[in-house]
Design an enzyme around this catalytic site. Structure first.
Site: not given
Ligand code: CO
Length: 155
Positions: A46, A51, A94-95, A136-137, A140
């Site tokens: 995701g 991000q 997480c990216l 999670h997303e 953000h």
């Molecule tokens: Co993340």
């Protein structure tokens, strides 16, 4: 479509709250396309707009979680309707925090509504891995990152 740069380890920026999308115009459609391409390239599950440096309420998820990029779904202006089920504790990455993992407790079911790129509202229910990815997303978009809410695990 173009790849976007994923912001990493910038806690100040990643802690900002994203604004709703008022108008799903070409900029937003391009953003979603670019995010999909960027997520496929990165091999993640995701990705949220902040991000890639855009403080708008948009995220995408690979709803099959197979990692082939064939089932990426966009969630624009998502609203969580219900979180329920048992609280599970799992490791998340997480990216934006590459190479790190955090133990996070979340309920295992979620129901939400959101818009697609055509502006149509839809409801979506996810369980387990998908529910976790959605929460999670969505976090953000409120400036909540896993270092803030989890316990880092060093392996
Ligand atoms: Co993340």
């Amino acid at each position: 479509m173009a790849l976007r740069e994923i912001i990493t380890n910038d806690d100040e920026f990643l802690s900002k709250k994203s604004r709703p999308v008022d108008n799903i115009d070409k900029r937003i459609i391009d953003l979603v396309d670019d995010m999909k391409q960027t997520l496929i390239k990165s091999g993640g599950v995701g990705l949220a707009a902040p991000q890639v440096g855009v403080l708008r309420r948009v995220f995408i998820i690979d709803i099959d979680a197979e990692g082939d990029g064939g089932s990426l779904k966009e969630f624009i202006n998502p609203e969580i309707i219900k979180k329920k089920g048992r609280n599970d504790k799992y490791l998340e990455g997480c990216l934006s925090y590459p190479g790190r993992s955090f133990k996070i407790i979340r309920p295992n079911k979620v129901k939400l509504r959101a818009q697609n790129v055509k502006g149509e509202w839809f409801e979506f229910e996810g369980e387990d891995f998908i529910a976790r990815a959605i929460m999670h997303e969505n976090d953000h978009l409120d400036g909540i990152t896993i270092p803030q809410i989890g316990t880092e695990v060093f392996e």
